[in-house]
Design a protein around this motif. Structure first.
Motif, mmCIF file in Angstrom:
data_model
loop_
_atom_site.group_PDB
_atom_site.id
_atom_site.type_symbol
_atom_site.label_atom_id
_atom_site.label_comp_id
_atom_site.label_asym_id
_atom_site.label_seq_id
_atom_site.Cartn_x
_atom_site.Cartn_y
_atom_site.Cartn_z
ATOM 1 N N HIS A 167 0.824 -1.207 0.000
ATOM 2 C CA HIS A 167 0.000 0.000 0.000
ATOM 3 C C HIS A 167 0.858 1.257 0.000
ATOM 4 C CE1 HIS A 167 1.153 -0.027 4.181
ATOM 5 N NE2 HIS A 167 0.521 1.106 4.404
ATOM 6 N N THR A 168 1.985 1.230 0.732
ATOM 7 C CA THR A 168 2.860 2.404 0.796
ATOM 8 C C THR A 168 3.479 2.697 -0.561
ATOM 9 O OG1 THR A 168 3.378 2.102 3.142
ATOM 10 C CG2 THR A 168 4.977 3.312 1.823
ATOM 11 N N VAL A 169 3.927 1.660 -1.264
ATOM 12 C CA VAL A 169 4.569 1.878 -2.562
ATOM 13 C C VAL A 169 3.550 2.390 -3.573
ATOM 14 C CG1 VAL A 169 6.005 0.842 -4.351
ATOM 15 C CG2 VAL A 169 6.237 0.098 -1.981
ATOM 16 N N HIS A 170 2.320 1.911 -3.496
ATOM 17 C CA HIS A 170 1.281 2.450 -4.374
ATOM 18 C C HIS A 170 1.013 3.924 -4.070
ATOM 19 C CE1 HIS A 170 -0.187 -0.789 -6.936
ATOM 20 N NE2 HIS A 170 0.048 -1.618 -5.934
ATOM 21 N N ARG A 171 1.044 4.285 -2.805
ATOM 22 C CA ARG A 171 0.834 5.691 -2.453
ATOM 23 C C ARG A 171 2.001 6.552 -2.953
ATOM 24 N NH1 ARG A 171 -3.022 7.271 1.069
ATOM 25 N NH2 ARG A 171 -1.752 8.874 2.071
ATOM 26 N N ILE A 172 3.218 6.027 -2.867
ATOM 27 C CA ILE A 172 4.361 6.754 -3.399
ATOM 28 C C ILE A 172 4.192 6.948 -4.902
ATOM 29 C CG2 ILE A 172 6.843 6.603 -3.860
ATOM 30 C CD1 ILE A 172 7.054 5.054 -1.183
ATOM 31 N N ALA A 173 3.798 5.876 -5.591
ATOM 32 C CA ALA A 173 3.605 5.986 -7.045
ATOM 33 C C ALA A 173 2.566 7.042 -7.379
ATOM 34 C CB ALA A 173 3.196 4.626 -7.614
ATOM 35 N N ARG A 174 1.483 7.073 -6.627
ATOM 36 C CA ARG A 174 0.434 8.068 -6.884
ATOM 37 C C ARG A 174 0.911 9.479 -6.561
ATOM 38 N NH1 ARG A 174 -5.351 5.227 -5.199
ATOM 39 N NH2 ARG A 174 -5.019 3.315 -6.402
ATOM 40 N N GLN A 175 1.676 9.610 -5.466
ATOM 41 C CA GLN A 175 2.161 10.935 -5.086
ATOM 42 C C GLN A 175 3.132 11.474 -6.130
ATOM 43 O OE1 GLN A 175 1.108 12.393 -1.790
ATOM 44 N NE2 GLN A 175 1.475 14.009 -3.283
ATOM 45 N N LEU A 176 4.069 10.655 -6.567
ATOM 46 C CA LEU A 176 5.002 11.098 -7.596
ATOM 47 C C LEU A 176 4.276 11.341 -8.911
ATOM 48 C CD1 LEU A 176 8.110 8.835 -6.874
ATOM 49 C CD2 LEU A 176 7.587 11.126 -6.011
ATOM 50 N N GLY A 177 3.225 10.550 -9.152
ATOM 51 C CA GLY A 177 2.421 10.795 -10.342
ATOM 52 C C GLY A 177 1.742 12.153 -10.310
ATOM 53 N N ARG A 178 1.249 12.550 -9.154
ATOM 54 C CA ARG A 178 0.581 13.849 -9.021
ATOM 55 C C ARG A 178 1.551 15.008 -9.222
ATOM 56 N NH1 ARG A 178 -4.244 13.628 -5.962
ATOM 57 N NH2 ARG A 178 -5.344 11.765 -6.644
ATOM 58 N N ASP A 179 2.745 14.886 -8.644
ATOM 59 C CA ASP A 179 3.614 16.056 -8.550
ATOM 60 C C ASP A 179 4.799 16.070 -9.506
ATOM 61 O OD1 ASP A 179 2.197 17.416 -6.450
ATOM 62 O OD2 ASP A 179 2.904 15.860 -5.090
ATOM 63 N N LEU A 180 5.155 14.923 -10.088
ATOM 64 C CA LEU A 180 6.335 14.900 -10.946
ATOM 65 C C LEU A 180 6.071 14.413 -12.371
ATOM 66 C CD1 LEU A 180 9.130 13.621 -8.516
ATOM 67 C CD2 LEU A 180 8.598 15.974 -9.179
ATOM 68 N N VAL A 181 5.066 13.564 -12.568
ATOM 69 C CA VAL A 181 4.777 13.098 -13.930
ATOM 70 C C VAL A 181 4.364 14.288 -14.801
ATOM 71 C CG1 VAL A 181 3.104 11.806 -15.326
ATOM 72 C CG2 VAL A 181 4.236 10.706 -13.390
#
Length: 312
Positions: free
Chosen positions: A5-19
């Protein structure tokens, strides 16, 4: 170790702010200098998680694969967009000033800046930062990962293919059920203890020590039972339970596994780690169901917590 769950949240967070941003990629520590040089100046085009592994796709068909392992974490600075989970923002939204940061690893926590500090963005790297991903408003610092490498798409796909199914990867219920049957087949064809199989990332991706103990307790399953002796419907039930728990963990950022809690109890458990679990880290304490002392032992190199009465 950060679980799925933590890695999915990291992926989503980086997706929001860096993708969608062209990033400055550096290795302040120096250990990833060659890899950082290959990625520097490229746009990040996708961010996804498979189990405990993060795959960051850059233009030019390059993929940064990260496995946090036991000690890895991301520190985020600057503009950090809140996820759609109803929780407080992870970090200050008013970029580009740094008043606080957030660490995303085994537990998400705000890292408050000292009183009176109003450092301009980006902050200087502190400590052993393996990789820094930097946009105009957000900095993501990776420290302490087990794996950090640049791959081509074929090698990245091969790395993902070595992992078992991850429920969060499926939107289609039919595909999700088919993935569950793959897990059922993998478990029930092996003589290895089911408590070890659930930690095998080639069997099912994302389950770590907390979810392993809690899924087995919720299934009332003895952890030492050989996989081939576990009824298929029991393994199928564990997969379905994992699907629900993982989705809840991704949404809240918390591994809350006690389904007996009412709304008030759940609200308390969201802020009190000791109230979240049936057996995990409760060695010697009475089982919430039968009162027997919770046992602890080593299995698959990690501490296994279980109730010798409820899990028979």
């Amino acid at each position: 170790m950060p679980e799925g769950h933590t890695v999915h949240r990291i992926a989503r967070q980086l997706g929001r702010d860096l993708v969608g941003h062209r990033l400055r990629v550096t290795s302040p520590q120096g250990r990833f200098a060659a890899g950082a040089e290959r990625l520097d100046g490229r746009m990040l085009v996708a961010s996804r998680a498979v189990g405990k592994q993060l795959f960051l796709e850059f233009e030019g068909e390059l993929v940064l694969r990260v496995h946090l392992g036991l000690y890895g974490a991301w520190d985020l600075h600057g503009r950090v967009t809140p996820l759609d989970d109803g929780l407080a923002p992870l970090a200050s939204l008013g970029a580009p000033r740094v008043r606080r940061a957030v660490r995303v690893g085994e537990g998400e926590s705000e890292l408050a800046e000292p009183a009176g500090v109003d450092e301009t963005f980006p902050p200087a790297p502190v400590g052993q930062v393996r990789v820094r991903l930097l946009s105009e408003e957000t900095a993501a610092d990776l420290r302490g990962p087990t794996a950090c490498e640049v791959l081509d798409p074929g090698a990245a796909a091969a790395a993902a293919a070595r992992l078992g199914p991850d429920p969060a990867a499926f939107d289609d219920p039919v595909a999700l059920a088919a993935a569950g049957e793959q897990v059922v087949d993998a478990v029930t064809s092996r003589s290895t203890a089911v408590g070890a199989l659930l930690m095998d990332q080639s069997v099912v991706a994302g389950i770590g020590n907390v979810y392993r103990a809690e899924l087995l307790f919720r299934a009332r399953l003895e952890p030492h039972t050989p996989g081939r002796r576990v009824p298929r419907e029991v393994v199928r039930g564990i997969w379905e339970d994992w699907t629900v728990l993982l989705a809840d963990g991704i949404r809240t950022g918390v591994m809350l596994t006690r389904e007996d809690l009412d709304d008030a109890g759940r609200a308390c458990a969201l802020v009190d780690r000791d109230a979240r679990h049936w057996v995990y880290r409760r060695a010697g304490l009475p089982c919430h169901v039968c009162g027997t002392a919770v046992q602890v032992e080593d299995m698959a190199t990690r501490k296994l917590y279980w109730c010798p009465v409820c899990q028979v």
